[in-house]
Design a protein around this motif. Structure first.
Motif, PDB file in Angstrom:
ATOM      1  N   THR A   1      -5.072   3.227  -9.761  1.00  0.00           N
ATOM      2  CA  THR A   1      -3.541   1.948  -9.754  1.00  0.00           C
ATOM      3  C   THR A   1      -3.891   1.327  -8.093  1.00  0.00           C
ATOM      4  OG1 THR A   1      -3.238   4.393 -10.546  1.00  0.00           O
ATOM      5  CG2 THR A   1      -2.170   2.979  -9.510  1.00  0.00           C
ATOM      6  N   PHE A   2      -4.160   1.853  -7.401  1.00  0.00           N
ATOM      7  CA  PHE A   2      -4.602   0.571  -6.618  1.00  0.00           C
ATOM      8  C   PHE A   2      -5.509  -0.748  -6.758  1.00  0.00           C
ATOM      9  CE2 PHE A   2      -3.891   3.865  -3.045  1.00  0.00           C
ATOM     10  CZ  PHE A   2      -2.833   2.702  -2.283  1.00  0.00           C
ATOM     11  N   ALA A   3      -6.461  -0.169  -7.186  1.00  0.00           N
ATOM     12  CA  ALA A   3      -7.346  -1.301  -7.874  1.00  0.00           C
ATOM     13  C   ALA A   3      -6.701  -2.019  -8.897  1.00  0.00           C
ATOM     14  CB  ALA A   3      -8.534  -1.203  -8.290  1.00  0.00           C
ATOM     15  N   ALA A   4      -5.771  -1.935  -9.691  1.00  0.00           N
ATOM     16  CA  ALA A   4      -5.316  -2.486 -11.189  1.00  0.00           C
ATOM     17  C   ALA A   4      -4.043  -2.967  -9.723  1.00  0.00           C
ATOM     18  CB  ALA A   4      -4.126  -1.585 -11.037  1.00  0.00           C
TER      19      ALA A   4
ATOM     20  N   ASN B   1       0.732  -1.501  -0.008  1.00  0.00           N
ATOM     21  CA  ASN B   1       0.044  -0.079   0.335  1.00  0.00           C
ATOM     22  C   ASN B   1       0.909   1.032  -0.041  1.00  0.00           C
ATOM     23  OD1 ASN B   1      -2.236  -1.223   0.084  1.00  0.00           O
ATOM     24  ND2 ASN B   1      -2.341  -1.681   2.564  1.00  0.00           N
ATOM     25  N   PHE B   2       1.944   1.223   0.373  1.00  0.00           N
ATOM     26  CA  PHE B   2       3.018   2.685   0.666  1.00  0.00           C
ATOM     27  C   PHE B   2       3.521   3.150  -0.702  1.00  0.00           C
ATOM     28  CE2 PHE B   2       6.781   4.271   1.433  1.00  0.00           C
ATOM     29  CZ  PHE B   2       6.408   5.620   2.584  1.00  0.00           C
ATOM     30  N   ILE B   3       4.321   1.374  -1.257  1.00  0.00           N
ATOM     31  CA  ILE B   3       4.502   1.805  -2.775  1.00  0.00           C
ATOM     32  C   ILE B   3       3.572   3.015  -3.508  1.00  0.00           C
ATOM     33  CG2 ILE B   3       5.390   0.258  -4.305  1.00  0.00           C
ATOM     34  CD1 ILE B   3       7.304  -1.027  -1.981  1.00  0.00           C
ATOM     35  N   THR B   4       2.789   1.812  -4.030  1.00  0.00           N
ATOM     36  CA  THR B   4       1.467   1.958  -4.572  1.00  0.00           C
ATOM     37  C   THR B   4       1.296   3.331  -4.748  1.00  0.00           C
ATOM     38  OG1 THR B   4       1.043  -0.271  -4.423  1.00  0.00           O
ATOM     39  CG2 THR B   4      -0.367   1.735  -5.721  1.00  0.00           C
ATOM     40  N   TYR B   5       0.712   4.672  -3.034  1.00  0.00           N
ATOM     41  CA  TYR B   5       0.268   5.209  -2.673  1.00  0.00           C
ATOM     42  C   TYR B   5       1.325   6.249  -3.468  1.00  0.00           C
ATOM     43  CZ  TYR B   5      -1.155   9.519  -0.785  1.00  0.00           C
ATOM     44  OH  TYR B   5      -1.275  11.209  -0.994  1.00  0.00           O
ATOM     45  N   TRP B   6       3.048   5.881  -3.190  1.00  0.00           N
ATOM     46  CA  TRP B   6       3.973   7.356  -3.184  1.00  0.00           C
ATOM     47  C   TRP B   6       3.918   6.905  -4.358  1.00  0.00           C
ATOM     48  CZ3 TRP B   6       4.071  11.611  -0.481  1.00  0.00           C
ATOM     49  CH2 TRP B   6       3.725  11.294   0.384  1.00  0.00           C
ATOM     50  N   TYR B   7       4.119   5.791  -5.675  1.00  0.00           N
ATOM     51  CA  TYR B   7       5.284   5.543  -6.348  1.00  0.00           C
ATOM     52  C   TYR B   7       4.235   4.603  -7.153  1.00  0.00           C
ATOM     53  CZ  TYR B   7       9.170   5.656  -3.710  1.00  0.00           C
ATOM     54  OH  TYR B   7       9.736   6.342  -2.492  1.00  0.00           O
ATOM     55  N   SER B   8       2.692   5.853  -7.732  1.00  0.00           N
ATOM     56  CA  SER B   8       1.930   4.939  -9.023  1.00  0.00           C
ATOM     57  C   SER B   8       1.556   5.154 -10.090  1.00  0.00           C
ATOM     58  CB  SER B   8      -0.035   5.137  -7.640  1.00  0.00           C
ATOM     59  OG  SER B   8       0.235   7.197  -8.011  1.00  0.00           O
ATOM     60  N   ASP B   9       2.504   6.130  -9.974  1.00  0.00           N
ATOM     61  CA  ASP B   9       2.676   6.873 -11.714  1.00  0.00           C
ATOM     62  C   ASP B   9       4.213   5.684 -12.310  1.00  0.00           C
ATOM     63  OD1 ASP B   9       4.223   7.966  -9.598  1.00  0.00           O
ATOM     64  OD2 ASP B   9       4.432  10.705 -10.670  1.00  0.00           O
ATOM     65  N   ARG B  10       4.901   5.822 -11.533  1.00  0.00           N
ATOM     66  CA  ARG B  10       6.275   5.060 -11.807  1.00  0.00           C
ATOM     67  C   ARG B  10       5.912   3.256 -12.087  1.00  0.00           C
ATOM     68  NH1 ARG B  10      11.409   7.094  -8.198  1.00  0.00           N
ATOM     69  NH2 ARG B  10      10.308   9.633  -7.924  1.00  0.00           N
ATOM     70  N   ILE B  11       4.792   3.549 -11.461  1.00  0.00           N
ATOM     71  CA  ILE B  11       4.661   1.885 -11.384  1.00  0.00           C
ATOM     72  C   ILE B  11       3.719   1.661 -12.610  1.00  0.00           C
ATOM     73  CG2 ILE B  11       3.028  -0.209 -10.554  1.00  0.00           C
ATOM     74  CD1 ILE B  11       3.825   0.889  -7.967  1.00  0.00           C
ATOM     75  N   VAL B  12       2.999   2.138 -12.815  1.00  0.00           N
ATOM     76  CA  VAL B  12       1.829   2.040 -13.874  1.00  0.00           C
ATOM     77  C   VAL B  12       2.313   2.346 -15.724  1.00  0.00           C
ATOM     78  CG1 VAL B  12      -0.240   3.064 -15.507  1.00  0.00           C
ATOM     79  CG2 VAL B  12      -0.133   2.496 -12.815  1.00  0.00           C
TER      80      VAL B  12
ATOM     81  N   ALA C   1      -4.613   8.364 -17.742  1.00  0.00           N
ATOM     82  CA  ALA C   1      -3.846   8.538 -16.337  1.00  0.00           C
ATOM     83  C   ALA C   1      -3.146   8.596 -15.241  1.00  0.00           C
ATOM     84  CB  ALA C   1      -4.986  10.233 -16.083  1.00  0.00           C
ATOM     85  N   THR C   2      -2.602   8.378 -14.667  1.00  0.00           N
ATOM     86  CA  THR C   2      -1.822   8.082 -13.354  1.00  0.00           C
ATOM     87  C   THR C   2      -1.310   9.158 -12.783  1.00  0.00           C
ATOM     88  OG1 THR C   2      -0.246   6.434 -12.489  1.00  0.00           O
ATOM     89  CG2 THR C   2      -0.393   7.283 -14.418  1.00  0.00           C
ATOM     90  N   GLY C   3      -1.200   8.861 -11.361  1.00  0.00           N
ATOM     91  CA  GLY C   3      -0.513   9.550 -11.146  1.00  0.00           C
ATOM     92  C   GLY C   3      -1.545   9.823  -9.628  1.00  0.00           C
ATOM     93  N   ARG C   4      -0.714   9.936  -8.310  1.00  0.00           N
ATOM     94  CA  ARG C   4      -1.553  10.435  -6.204  1.00  0.00           C
ATOM     95  C   ARG C   4      -2.116  11.144  -6.494  1.00  0.00           C
ATOM     96  NH1 ARG C   4       3.756  11.000  -4.527  1.00  0.00           N
ATOM     97  NH2 ARG C   4       3.679  12.537  -3.762  1.00  0.00           N
TER      98      ARG C   4
END
Length: 289
Positions: free
Chosen positions: A147-150, A44-55, A102-105
């Motif tokens: 992004t969290f759902a993905a 959860n921590f990584i997804t929140y802060w780095y969601s744009d980079r992940i996607v 679109a992506t990003g927190r």
């Protein structure tokens, strides 16, 4: 972030944690459940802060600047000003399958991504409609929960793959092999279904709202309708072969049609319904098509 979005995001985090702990318990009892709890916290921590980079990494998307894509950047900047948003970063996905997401927190850390196929397929008016749609997702802060759902769906599907292999090799290797094989089979079958339900729960109504916003920001509902028809037809002919099917709901049109398990549950409203909705919006704007 508004209270409603905090609640939605928190609910997804809690659901992810509960699902992973439940699967961990089935795999190996309390110790595995605790391990999954720790994993979910880090996830959860990584997804929140780095969601744009992940996607973006899932699609080899590259951030471009104004010098590399002046026309695209100019359109995004103009539409963002109309929407009252900071100009998001712009990325290009190297694939011929036309699409956008679109992506990003949050709006200050947002990215609008388009594929090379989209830039070739659409005219300027249609591109403005699509980008207006994506900027509306940013304005409504749909990107983080998407992004969290993905990420959640992808994690659960991966666990299902592991469970399937464990079932093939007769369970988990202890004296309860028979029971474990049954558990592994159940996880392999039910986990992907749970993942797709999570995707569907992101709410298809958000696409109607984004279409409406895109039409009003661009001022060209008929162009957005035309873009949706073009993208739909192109995806049928050339669906995306690479990438993460768990992200299907993030695109303006599901790019994996005919390819992935994600088709068991629709991630988008029917394109025909979206076009009819845009037709009504156009009439309200005094535009007829």
């Amino acid at each position: 972030m508004g209270m409603a979005m905090w609640l939605r995001t928190g609910l997804l985090m809690a659901l992810l944690t509960g699902l992973l702990m439940g699967i961990g318990y089935l795999f190996g009892g309390p110790n595995w459940a605790f391990m999954m709890f720790l994993f979910s916290l880090a996830f959860n921590f990584i997804t929140y802060w780095y969601s744009d980079r992940i996607v973006l990494s899932w699609y080899n998307a590259r951030i471009v600047d104004e010098h590399e894509a002046p026309e695209l950047y100019a359109i995004v900047r103009d539409l963002a000003e109309r929407a009252g948003l900071p100009t998001p970063r712009v990325a290009i996905v190297p694939t011929e399958t036309p699409n956008a997401f679109a992506t990003g927190r949050d709006p200050k850390h947002a990215v609008v991504a388009v594929t090379t196929g989209l830039l070739k397929l659409l005219n300027r008016d249609e591109l403005e409609g699509v980008l207006g749609h994506e900027l509306t997702h940013i304005k409504h802060r749909d990107m983080l929960i998407g992004t969290f759902a993905a990420a959640m769906a992808g994690a659960i599907i991966q666990l299902a793959y592991w469970a399937r292999w464990m079932a093939i090799f007769d369970g988990f290797g202890d004296d309860r092999d028979g029971d474990n094989v049954i558990v592994a089979v159940m996880i392999a079958i039910l986990a992907p279904i749970a993942a797709m339900l999570i995707q569907a729960a992101v709410s298809r109504s958000r696409e109607f709202l984004a279409d409406e916003g895109g039409a009003k920001i661009s001022g060209k509902p008929q162009a957005l309708a035309s873009a949706l028809m073009k993208i739909e037809g192109a995806v049928r002919y050339r669906p995306l072969q690479e990438g993460n099917p768990a992200t299907a709901h993030m695109f303006i049109i599901n790019p994996f049609r005919g390819v992935s398990i994600a088709n068991l549950f629709s991630t988008h409203p029917p394109t025909e319904a979206r076009i009819e909705h845009l037709r009504k919006i156009a009439e309200e704007m005094g535009i007829y098509f």
